[in-house]
Design a protein around this motif. Structure first.
Motif, PDB file in Angstrom:
ATOM      1  N   ASN A  80       0.890  -1.317  -0.405  1.00  0.00           N
ATOM      2  CA  ASN A  80       0.152  -0.303  -0.253  1.00  0.00           C
ATOM      3  C   ASN A  80       0.261   1.340  -0.217  1.00  0.00           C
ATOM      4  OD1 ASN A  80      -2.374  -0.901  -0.157  1.00  0.00           O
ATOM      5  ND2 ASN A  80      -3.004  -1.866   2.111  1.00  0.00           N
ATOM      6  N   ARG A 138      -4.128   5.612 -13.877  1.00  0.00           N
ATOM      7  CA  ARG A 138      -4.368   4.483 -13.896  1.00  0.00           C
ATOM      8  C   ARG A 138      -5.234   3.785 -13.546  1.00  0.00           C
ATOM      9  NH1 ARG A 138       0.405   1.230 -11.898  1.00  0.00           N
ATOM     10  NH2 ARG A 138       1.658   2.456 -12.494  1.00  0.00           N
ATOM     11  N   GLN A 169       2.811  10.054 -10.283  1.00  0.00           N
ATOM     12  CA  GLN A 169       1.910  10.981 -11.061  1.00  0.00           C
ATOM     13  C   GLN A 169       2.153  12.041 -11.247  1.00  0.00           C
ATOM     14  OE1 GLN A 169      -1.279   6.712 -11.810  1.00  0.00           O
ATOM     15  NE2 GLN A 169       0.305   5.457 -12.241  1.00  0.00           N
ATOM     16  N   LEU A 198       1.719  -2.702 -15.555  1.00  0.00           N
ATOM     17  CA  LEU A 198       2.893  -3.385 -13.972  1.00  0.00           C
ATOM     18  C   LEU A 198       3.864  -2.743 -14.576  1.00  0.00           C
ATOM     19  CD1 LEU A 198       0.065  -4.621 -11.455  1.00  0.00           C
ATOM     20  CD2 LEU A 198       0.600  -1.600 -11.849  1.00  0.00           C
ATOM     21  N   GLU A 232       3.248   6.158  -5.343  1.00  0.00           N
ATOM     22  CA  GLU A 232       3.701   6.061  -7.340  1.00  0.00           C
ATOM     23  C   GLU A 232       2.340   6.643  -7.521  1.00  0.00           C
ATOM     24  OE1 GLU A 232       3.615   2.134  -8.827  1.00  0.00           O
ATOM     25  OE2 GLU A 232       4.006   3.034 -10.572  1.00  0.00           O
ATOM     26  N   ARG A 233       1.297   6.672  -6.761  1.00  0.00           N
ATOM     27  CA  ARG A 233       0.652   7.945  -7.354  1.00  0.00           C
ATOM     28  C   ARG A 233       0.502   8.987  -7.883  1.00  0.00           C
ATOM     29  NH1 ARG A 233      -5.015   5.319  -7.578  1.00  0.00           N
ATOM     30  NH2 ARG A 233      -5.216   3.561  -6.333  1.00  0.00           N
ATOM     31  N   THR A 266      -5.316  -0.001 -12.448  1.00  0.00           N
ATOM     32  CA  THR A 266      -4.334  -1.124 -11.944  1.00  0.00           C
ATOM     33  C   THR A 266      -3.178  -0.724 -10.894  1.00  0.00           C
ATOM     34  OG1 THR A 266      -5.510  -1.345 -14.640  1.00  0.00           O
ATOM     35  CG2 THR A 266      -3.435  -3.131 -13.382  1.00  0.00           C
ATOM     36  N   PHE A 267      -4.381  -0.886 -10.365  1.00  0.00           N
ATOM     37  CA  PHE A 267      -2.443  -0.933  -8.974  1.00  0.00           C
ATOM     38  C   PHE A 267      -2.348  -2.492  -8.345  1.00  0.00           C
ATOM     39  CE2 PHE A 267      -2.513   3.661  -9.287  1.00  0.00           C
ATOM     40  CZ  PHE A 267      -1.635   3.847  -9.577  1.00  0.00           C
ATOM     41  N   SER A 323      -1.816  -2.935  -5.328  1.00  0.00           N
ATOM     42  CA  SER A 323      -2.976  -2.826  -3.989  1.00  0.00           C
ATOM     43  C   SER A 323      -4.483  -2.771  -4.008  1.00  0.00           C
ATOM     44  CB  SER A 323      -2.406  -2.115  -3.167  1.00  0.00           C
ATOM     45  OG  SER A 323      -2.258  -0.749  -4.441  1.00  0.00           O
ATOM     46  N   GLU A 324      -4.785  -1.968  -5.196  1.00  0.00           N
ATOM     47  CA  GLU A 324      -5.741  -2.364  -5.505  1.00  0.00           C
ATOM     48  C   GLU A 324      -7.126  -3.353  -5.392  1.00  0.00           C
ATOM     49  OE1 GLU A 324      -8.693   0.325  -5.760  1.00  0.00           O
ATOM     50  OE2 GLU A 324      -7.032   1.150  -4.350  1.00  0.00           O
ATOM     51  N   ASP A 329       2.201   1.746  -3.761  1.00  0.00           N
ATOM     52  CA  ASP A 329       1.018   2.609  -4.212  1.00  0.00           C
ATOM     53  C   ASP A 329       1.329   4.094  -3.843  1.00  0.00           C
ATOM     54  OD1 ASP A 329       1.553   0.235  -5.979  1.00  0.00           O
ATOM     55  OD2 ASP A 329      -0.348  -0.866  -5.187  1.00  0.00           O
TER      56      ASP A 329
END
Lengths: 335, 362
Positions: free
Chosen positions: B142, B240, B152, B219, B148-149, B242-243, B245-246, B145
C-alpha cells in the motif's frame, strides 16, 4: 421462412449437425456460407487489426459472404462445455467483435454456453435463442433434444467409420453419391500412415491448409485425424501428457498428438496458425513429448495469410522423404 | 528449500518482507534486464506473450542463483496464464533445473489459496505469524502504491524533469529497508512530503492520459519501456486504475463480500462487449467508454498475441464515446525510439484536439 446463416468456419465443423437440426426443428431455413476463398479471407482481414488470428479473419470473411442472404447469423459465445475447462477469449468475444467490425451484418443470434454456471442458466439461454422462432417452450425443448441426438450420432459416425467432419456432414445430409472419389483414396494408400493434429477449422479448411490431406493422400499415405479417435481415448492421452485439460479443444491437439505419437502413425503433423494463443502452448507440449519419445517423426506447420503453397509443399515433401528413409532403414535392420 | 519469485513491478518488495518475517530462505532474481529478456525469448515457444517470456527469464535467473521452488500466478478461466506455470516448469526441467513451480491462483480461491501456499512454504508456521507477516507485506504494498500515485501527479509538472523519479527510486529503497510499521509510516509521509515540495510549474495544465490494458505490461515498466515516465517527460499526467494494492484489496477482501470495483467498468462496456472474455479485455473496453469524457486520450497497452486484448482492440474503435486511443503492443521487438515517436505524435494530436475543443466552446 426465417433464414439463419451459419458461417462455414471455426466451430462449424464440431457442431454443424446440431445447429442445423435445432434451427430446422424450429421451422427455420439454414444457410451456410460457401467454402473459403481468397476473396473471403482478404475481405475478412480488411476489417480487423492485423494481430487478429487467421481463423477469426476467415470467420469474418464467411460472415461477410452471408450478408444479405439471411435474416439472422448464428454466432454462439461458447465459454465452456466442460466443468473448469475454458475456451479461448476469441470465441467468447466473437459475437460482439463481429457486431463491432461488421456493422452491416444481419442481426446476430448469440447464446452463452457455460456449463460452470447453473443448469437453469443454460436452459434459459437455449430458450432465449428459441424465442426468436417460437413462443412455445416445449417446441424449443423438443428441438434441443433432437439437436443433441443429431450431435451424438454425428460424433459416433465419425469415430466408428473413421470419417472426417466434412465427410460425415456430407453423409448426414445425403450428398454422399455426388462425390464418391473422396473416399476411395483411403484404400489405395500403401506408403504408411500420417496423423494430422489441430483444430478442425484448420484441418478441413482446404484454402487455409493448402489441401494438406489431399496432398498427403496423393503421396500415398493414409491420413488419420483427431476425430477418428474416441473422446475417451483423447481424454486419457491428454491426461497422460499434461494432467487435467485446460482448454476446451485440448484433446484435438495434446490428446491426439500424444496418442498418435505413441502408436498408430509413422509421422505426426501439427497444424496451427501464427498468433494462436492456446495452440502455441499446446503444440509446444506435443513437440516436447515427441522429443522425449524419439519414436515418431513430428513436424509443426504454422500457417497464416502469407503462407505460400510452395513452402508448404516443400516441407511436406521433406517430411515424407524423412519417413521413407526411416522405414527403409528399419527394413534393412530386420533383414 | 530456497524460494524464488518472478518480477512484476515492485511486487518483490512486499514478498521479500513476507518471506523475511516467516524465515523462508528466498532469492530475488535481478530486476528485469536485457539478459532476462534474452533468456526468456530463447527458451519460450515463439507465439507466447512478453509476460511469459520475462517471468521465464526471471525463473531461469533465480534457478541459477540456487532457487529450487518458484512462485507463479495461475488459475483457470483467465487467459493462457493458467497454463504458464506447467509449461515453465517443463521448460526448466528440460534445461536441467530441478525446480518446482508452485501456482498461486489469481482467479479463484485467491486469498486462502495464497495463504495455504505460504503456510506450506514456511514449513507450517503458525497461522498468527503468517497473518502478521502477510499484513506487513500488504502495508508495504500500500505504501508503494500511495507514493506512486503522487509521483504520477508530480511528473508532468515538475520543473526539473526526473526529480520525482529519483525520489521514487529512493522511496522504494527506503520502503524495502523499513522493518516495522512505524518506520514504514514515517518513510511514506516523509517521501510524499518531499514529492509535494518539488519545484512545480503551477500554471501548466497537463493533458490527462489514461493507461489501460493487460495487467502485467501495465505494471512492469521494463516491458512497456517505462511509458509512464516518458509521458511525464512530455508533460502528460497519467491516470490508471490498475494497481496491485487495489487488486489485492478488492479480490482478496471485498469481492467475497460482493463489492466489485469493476462493476462500473463492466456496465460501461456492456453495449459493446456483453461478457467477460478473460484477461483484462472487458475492462479495457469499459475504461475507454467510462473515461471518454474525463481524459484527453487513452494508451492501451497489450502484449503481442494477447487474446483478450486483441478482441478489445477490435471493439474499441467502434464505440460511440469518442476519445483517441493509442494501442502499444509490447514484445521483445519494441524499441524506445519508435515508441517515443509514436508518443510524441499522440501527444501533439491530443494538444491540437484540446485547443480546437476549447475554441469551439468559446
Amino acid at each position: 421462412m426465417i433464414k439463419v446463416g451459419i458461417p462455414r468456419a471455426l466451430l462449424y465443423y464440431q457442431y454443424y449437425p446440431m445447429w442445423k437440426t435445432f434451427f430446422e426443428e424450429l421451422g427455420a431455413e439454414v444457410v451456410i456460407s460457401p467454402p473459403t476463398t481468397q476473396i473471403m479471407l482478404s475481405s475478412g482481414s480488411s476489417r480487423v487489426v492485423a494481430e487478429t488470428c487467421l481463423p477469426v479473419k476467415v470467420f469474418l470473411g464467411h460472415v461477410l459472404s452471408l450478408v444479405g442472404k439471411c435474416d439472422y447469423i448464428f454466432i454462439p459465445a461458447i465459454r465452456s462445455v466442460k466443468k473448469k475447462v475454458y475456451n479461448c477469449s476469441k470465441f467468447l468475444g466473437l459475437p460482439d467483435m463481429t457486431k463491432a467490425v461488421i456493422p452491416e451484418s444481419p442481426s446476430i443470434l448469440d447464446i452463452d454456453i457455460d456449463v460452470n454456471k447453473r443448469k437453469r442458466d443454460l436452459y434459459q439461454a437455449i430458450y432465449q435463442l428459441g424465442r426468436h422462432f417460437t413462443w412455445n417452450p416445449f417446441k424449443v425443448r423438443q428441438a434441443s433434444i433432437a439437436a443433441w441426438q443429431a450431435h451424438l450420432s454425428y460424433i459416433q459416425l465419425m469415430s466408428s467409420h473413421r470419417l472426417t467432419p466434412p465427410q460425415a456432414i456430407e453423409r448426414i445430409s445425403g450428398t454422399l453419391e455426388a462425390n464418391p472419389k473422396a473416399y476411395s483414396t483411403h484404400s489405395t494408400s500403401t506408403q504408411g500412415v500420417i496423423a494430422i493434429i489441430g483444430h478442425p477449422y484448420l484441418l478441413y479448411d482446404e484454402h487455409v491448409n493448402h489441401r494438406l490431406i489431399h496432398r498427403l493422400e496423393r503421396f500415398g499415405y493414409k491420413v488419420l485425424t483427431p476425430e477418428m479417435l474416441t473422446t475417451e481415448g483423447l481424454e486419457s492421452a491428454t491426461a497422460r501428457l499434461v494432467g487435467s485439460a485446460y482448454w476446451t479443444y485440448e484433446g484435438e491437439i495434446v490428446g491426439a498428438g500424444g496418442h498418435y505419437l505413441e502408436n498408430g502413425a509413422d509421422g505426426v503433423i501439427g497444424i496451427m496458425t501464427f498468433g494462436c494463443g492456446p495452440d502455441s502452448l499446446m503444440m509446444d507440449m506435443v513437440r516436447r513429448h515427441a522429443a522425449r519419445l524419439r519414436a515418431t517423426a513430428f513436424m509443426s506447420l504454422t500457417v497464416e495469410e502469407h503462407t505460400a503453397e510452395a513452402g508448404v509443399v516443400t516441407r511436406l515433401e521433406a517430411f515424407v522423404d524423412m519417413i521413407q528413409r526411416k522405414r527403409r532403414r528399419q527394413v534393412k535392420v530386420c533383414v | 528449500m530456497r524460494l524464488g519469485i518472478p518480477h512484476m513491478g515492485n511486487l518483490y518488495i512486499p514478498f521479500k518482507a513476507l518471506f523475511q518475517r516467516l524465515g523462508i530462505d528466498y532469492i530475488i532474481p535481478p530486476v528485469n534486464n536485457q539478459r532476462t529478456l534474452s533468456l526468456g525469448v530463447r527458451y519460450s515457444p515463439e507465439g507466447l506473450c512478453i509476460p511469459f517470456k520475462l517471468t521465464l527469464g526471471n525463473m531461469i535467473e533465480a534457478a541459477e542463483l540456487g532457487a529450487d521452488t518458484l512462485l507463479m500466478a495461475g488459475g483457470t478461466g483467465i487467459c493462457r496464464l493458467g497454463y504458464y506455470a506447467n509449461t515453465q516448469e517443463q521448460i526448466l526441467h528440460d534445461l536441467g533445473y530441478e525446480v518446482e513451480v508452485v501456482q498461486v491462483g489469481v482467479s479463484e480461491r485467491k486469498l486462502f489459496g495464497l495463504l495455504e501456499v505460504i503456510k506450506r512454504l514456511s514449513n507450517n508456521a503458525p497461522w498468527p505469524k503468517i497473518i502478521s507477516a502477510f499484513r506487513f507485506g500488504l502495508a508495504k504494498l500500500n505504501a508503494l502504491d500511495k507514493i506512486e500515485r503522487v509521483v504520477q501527479r508530480v511528473r508532468p509538472v515538475e520543473r526539473i524533469k526526473g526529480t520525482a523519479n529519483r525520489l521514487f527510486a529512493k522511496a522504494i529503497n527506503a520502503i524495502d529497508r523499513a522493518d516495522d510499521y512505524d518506520t514504514l509510516k514515517k518513510v511514506q509521509i516523509d517521501y510524499i512530503d518531499q514529492l509535494n515540495q518539488i519545484d512545480k510549474d503551477t500554471q501548466y495544465k497537463p493533458l490527462v492520459v489514461g493507461i489501460t490494458g493487460e495487467f502485467y505490461v501495465v505494471l512492469e515498466p521494463f516491458s512497456n519501456l517505462d511509458v509512464e515516465s516518458e509521458l511525464g517527460k512530455l508533460g502528460v499526467e497519467v491516470r490508471r486504475s490498475t494497481f496491485v494494492s487495489e487488486w489485492a484489496k478488492f479480490s482478496w477482501f471485498l469481492n467475497p463480500l460482493g463489492i466489485n470495483e469493476k462493476d462500473r467498468i463492466h456496465k460501461a462496456a456492456l453495449p459493446y462487449l456483453k461478457r467477460d472474455i478473460g484477461g483484462d479485455g472487458w475492462e479495457s473496453v469499459g475504461e475507454k467508454v467510462l473515461h471518454a469524457k474525463e481524459y484527453d486520450g487513452i494508451i492501451h497497452l497489450a502484449p503481442f498475441t494477447c487474446m483478450p486484448e486483441i478482441v478489445a482492440q477490435n471493439i474499441m474503435p467502434t464505440t460511440k464515446e469518442k476519445i483517441p486511443v493509442l494501442t502499444i503492443l509490447c514484445d521483445e521487438q519494441i524499441a524506445k525510439p519508435g515508441m517515443l515517436t509514436r508518443l510524441e505524435a499522440f501527444v501533439d494530436l491530443l494538444e491540437r484536439r484540446r485547443r480546437t475543443y476549447n475554441n469551439d466552446r468559446q
